[in-house]
Design a protein around this motif. Structure first.
Motif: not given
Length: 585
Positions: A413-414, A182, A416-417, A398, A390, A419-421, A394
């Motif tokens: 930002r998408i 991230t 990084r999100l 997306w 990611n 990556t978290v998900g 992305s």
């Protein structure tokens, strides 16, 4: 250390002391430091997802191989070594090196020259929306499942070695990987992979050398395997003969085929062609590393540079598994048909071979280094899966289908999100991997589902300009479905869910499932292409070999380099070496 001691819930497999913990802590400090330094270089989405296409070939080459040197390679191949013997080298010398060289020489110019950001994006340009969507979704699902494999093994090893509860080990491991990806994106992943490569080798080489010393060298290992294979318990448990365990060809121990001829065909076509080329030439986890390089010449050399350490990895992952099978009591019992208690999951499995060998032969200090090496391997594999996921999520899902024409910061930002998900989902997909005693069975089954049909579509579309967009998505879908059906019909591919109609299980079944997917995809694609409309030839430059000028596929500056830094000579040397290894073993 009192906090670590307080986390312990059970006896550990190995008694790590302060020296071992210190080595592990220092390794994590370096990992997080690389993530923080890489963060400074991330100014836009290209930096985050593809390192700004700025890295030299030696960095991307080592990252290329380190990204693959994860749970699959370390635990899966040591498990194969313990269970099947030297025939497991086929995953390297037949099932990797030729495809890696083909990727560098033939395919990387198309990927890099077209400036696509992912393999699914290349599929979009060649075949349009249908094939792109099928590929992007199947790839994303595959990465979540495979990231779960790496995370599960990482968590279970930490639990077994340090005594932490599994949920604590999973969360800690996930947070560390999540943090540096991230922060620094692909650059953080790649530079950590370079570090992890050296840590892994430094950890496994002493284990191999000490283990060989304990059994009397390689000849002593062969003698002990021969002695064990002839015991009544081993014969009753259908343990492969000593010849099958100590000779790579025809590889019947690995494939499970009764016929040596069929075994060779299965290895050469199922593993060496379909699964291998499907994985190495179309898997964005690997291709992404080459895409991050600073020139088309560096991109081509990335998998070729990686081929040199790759061909010698068997000596530090398969040989320790073979040593464990004769030196570790629990693995001997398992191979004799028993179910000894212990290991990472409560009952010893072949996946435990490496850590049980570590327990029996490594002193403190080297033990800490070995633990750090295992942690490095699992994190490298998981980070590679997450960083590839990611990017595809992305850009290919997306941006293309959900939110188009937003700012670059928005897609960063998408990413990084995502990556978290993905890290969160991997905690749950880790549970699926826990039901397989030899993790390679599971992984090869997944590769048959996702990579084999993709390779069929990709290679036909690259070399046959008349292949149509309709054929692209229909062939890809049908190939995937056929592999899934074959796996469910075979023996033990999905445990109790398998129907057993086809009396072949394990990795032999995975080879056949992949071959089925490949053939179904090719046949349907050809038939449909003959009945549907292809793309105009003018749109195929950079996508089809016959329609792409030679100057688009080479770096004009490469001729100025010394011969040993050029693509073709390097690939030729690697090919000669791997052929020699096949003859030697």
């Amino acid at each position: 250390m009192s906090v670590l001691a307080g986390l312990r819930t059970a006896d550990t497999l190995i008694d790590a002391n302060l020296v071992d913990y210190t080595i592990i802590a220092l390794y994590f400090v370096f990992v997080m430091g690389i993530g923080l330094m890489a963060r400074r270089a991330v100014s836009d989405s290209l930096d985050f997802f593809l390192s700004g296409r700025s890295l030299p070939a030696w960095v991307t080459g080592l990252a290329f191989i380190s990204a693959n040197l994860g749970a699959v390679e370390i635990m899966g191949m040591s498990a194969n070594g313990a269970q099947f013997g030297i025939s497991a080298v086929h995953y390297f010398w037949v099932g990797a090196i030729p495809a890696m060289l083909f990727l560098g020489v033939v395919m990387m110019p198309f990927y890099y020259g077209s400036k696509v950001r992912s393999v699914p994006e290349f599929m979009f340009r060649r075949f349009g929306t249908g094939a792109h969507l099928v590929n992007a979704i199947s790839f994303a699902v595959a990465q979540l499942l495979i990231a779960g494999v790496n995370l599960y093994l990482l968590g279970s090893i930490v639990q077994a070695l340090l005594g932490w509860p599994l949920w604590v080990a999973l969360i800690v491991a996930a947070v560390i990987v999540l943090s540096y990806i991230t922060l620094g994106g692909l650059s953080a992943a790649i530079y950590n992979e370079v570090l992890q490569f050296f840590v892994i080798v430094a950890a496994l080489l002493p284990l191999t050398l000490i283990g060989l010393n304990r059994v009397g060298g390689y000849q002593g290992l062969k003698d002990k395997i021969t002695e064990f294979a002839s015991t009544p318990a081993a014969v009753a448990a259908n343990v492969p003969s000593a010849d099958q365990q100590l000779q790579s060809w025809p590889g019947q121990a690995l494939t499970g085929f009764g016929s040596g001829t069929l075994s060779v065909i299965g290895i050469v076509f199922g593993l060496g062609f379909v699964l291998s080329f499907g994985y190495w030439t179309t898997n964005f986890v690997e291709v992404q590393r080459a895409m991050a390089s600073n020139s088309i010449s560096a991109a081509r050399k990335t998998p070729i540079i990686g081929a040199f350490p790759k061909m010698f990895v068997p000596f530090i992952v398969i040989i320790p598994g073979m040593i464990a099978a004769v030196l570790v009591n629990e693995i001997r019992e398992l191979k004799s048909g028993a179910a000894p208690a212990g290991g990472a999951s409560g009952t010893v499995q072949y996946n435990d071979s490496l850590i049980l060998l570590m327990r029996d032969v490594l002193p403190n200090g080297l033990l800490g280094l070995a633990i750090a090496g295992l942690l490095a391997a699992f994190m490298a594999g998981m980070a590679a899966n997450i960083s590839a996921f990611n990017t595809v999520f992305s850009y290919d899902l997306w941006q293309r289908y959900i939110r188009k024409d937003h700012s670059d910061d928005y897609y960063l930002r998408i990413g990084r999100l995502a990556t978290v998900g993905a890290t969160f989902v991997a905690i749950f997909t880790a549970i699926i991997a826990s039901s397989f005693s030899n993790i390679m069975n599971y992984l090869q089954t997944l590769f048959g589902f996702f990579n084999a049909p993709l390779f069929a579509t990709f290679i036909l579309g690259m070399f046959w300009k008349k292949m149509t967009p309709t054929a692209g998505w229909v062939g890809l879908s049908a190939g995937t479905i056929s592999a899934v059906i074959f796996a469910f019909l075979s023996k033990d591919s999905f445990g109790s869910a398998s129907l057993g109609v086809i009396p072949i299980g394990g990795q032999g079944a995975a080879f056949l499932a992949a071959s089925t997917a490949f053939v179904v995809d090719i046949v349907l694609s050809v038939l449909i292409s003959l009945k549907t409309e292809p793309k105009p030839v003018a749109e195929l430059r950079g996508l089809v070999y016959s329609e792409t000028p030679k100057e688009d596929l080479i770096d004009p500056e490469e001729v100025k380099l010394p011969w040993f830094r050029r693509t073709i000579p390097l690939a030729s040397i690697a090919l000669v070496l791997v052929i020699a290894l096949n003859f030697a073993f």
